[in-house]
Design an enzyme around this catalytic site. Structure first.
Site: not given
Length: 113
Positions: A31, A34
């Site tokens: 991600c 993230c």
């Protein structure tokens, strides 16, 4: 205190059962947002070292924890106080948003600039 990477469900539960404020980052290495969040969490870890524990959960490796927390998108940050979830932020937010949430539940250490 360093950011703790959860290896198993028991480690997260033990951390949440401690008294105090815990910020849990539910994310995944795949991600992009993230990965962008990580330096923000590292700064927050320094600023709130005396009053907040910061924990990372890899949702790819521990999907049951993501499910228990109701994670529907990555990253999801959940702040727990006294073992109970008190705030949930879905998606990447500016650092100031995370600071605002933490100010509600924890005292800022003297290292804040």
């Amino acid at each position: 205190m360093a950011i703790m990477n959860v290896e198993h469900a028991g480690a997260l539960r033990a951390e949440l059962n401690r008294s105090g404020t815990v910020l849990v980052d539910y994310g995944a290495p795949r991600c992009g947002p993230c990965r962008t969040l990580l330096p923000i969490l590292e700064e927050l870890d320094e600023e709130y070292a005396d009053s907040v524990s910061i924990v990372k959960v890899n949702c790819d490796e521990l999907p049951e924890l993501a499910s228990e927390a109701g994670v529907m998108g990555l990253p999801t940050v959940v702040v727990y106080s006294g073992g109970q979830p008190v705030e949930k932020l879905v998606g990447l937010r500016p650092k100031s948003v995370y600071q605002g949430v933490l100010r509600k539940y924890a005292a800022v250490s003297s290292s804040t600039s």
